[in-house]
Design an enzyme around this catalytic site. Sequence first.
Site: not given
Length: 381
Positions: A72, A74, A105, A139-140, A168, A354
Amino acid sequence: MVRLMSNSETLQLAKTLLERPSITPADEGCQQVLGDRLKSLGFELESMIFEDTTNLWARLGQGKPVLCFAGHTDVVPPGDPSDWSFPPFQPTEHEGYLYGRGAADMKGSLAAMIVAVERYLKQVDEPPFDIAFLITSDEEGPFINGTKRVMETLESRNEKITWCIVGEPSSTEQLGDVVKNGRRGSLSGSLSVIGVQGHVAYPHLAENPVHSAANALAELTQTRWDDGNEFFPPTTFQVSNIHAGTGAGNVIPGRLDIEFNFRFSTESTSTQLQQRVEAILDAHNLNYQLNWKLNGPAFLTAQGLLINKVQCAIKRVCGYPTKLSTAGGTSDGRFIAPTGAELIELGPVNATIHKVDECVKITDLDTLTDVYQAILEEMSV
Ligand SMILES: [Zn+2]
């Protein structure tokens, strides 16, 4: 292996992606950058835009088994940029690490995948499999218009993924030490137990849903749903929210609202769990409404061709063995694995994902590129 070159192609591409503030579900042109690289390798590109989400399906070859890289573009929001040591969307190299939102990520993985495929294709005349990329910008976020919709589209035209590598960040202490070969399922329930509101001094004229639900709740929290298995811990039930009452001390509430969640192993199905919960509620004669939401089924890729090759590749490049794990939250693998694909997740160390000051070790970007390339090579023999 000592690396002297820190200006690698993977690092450069990762930085190009990190400059783009692609806060979910925005893509901010990342897929264009990746698509251009794939197009010059001969990939057929297909942009699949569903509402606010941009997806890219790219495939090289048509007809052989498909080895797919998935990921991903995003990222999660950075929070207050002033909390960061460096601006979150200005990729910065500092003491051997690359900082930026998405570094681990998973823009670093996307860059490594592209460079690995470029290098692999330089050394083979014709790969014995088709190579594909499935890249989403959701995805997030709510994961409605991303990988799920792409997989539905592929399924509708009977296009299959045989083996899938999701980028991931699976590693825990050093690159490649952990590979995810499955995830627990996640099932949520919203339960309302209905009673009759009244005055606390006249309980015979009311029906207190807190009292009537108490025994059922006790049973739900004490039930052993399964024992797990070699790859999964036992299924767990957790109440996340509970509410009843008007705020006044002299009113029996008319309803009780409870939210709960199962994280479940492959020993239970979501249907079984739903039936068992409803049987317990019925056995306690509750008047209730219950809405279910399946966030993702449990999935598992057992030891087989893909895992064998991935283990060999990591051993060859990193020099140490890798561990299989199904821990952690759900991932987009949940939409791909149920179609029959063998699927693993392999990416950078996840310590900062994150978080403020998300970063990836620069040499890990090169090692990850080598590992992805080694997987392609192992899959070719
Ligand atoms: Zn991710």
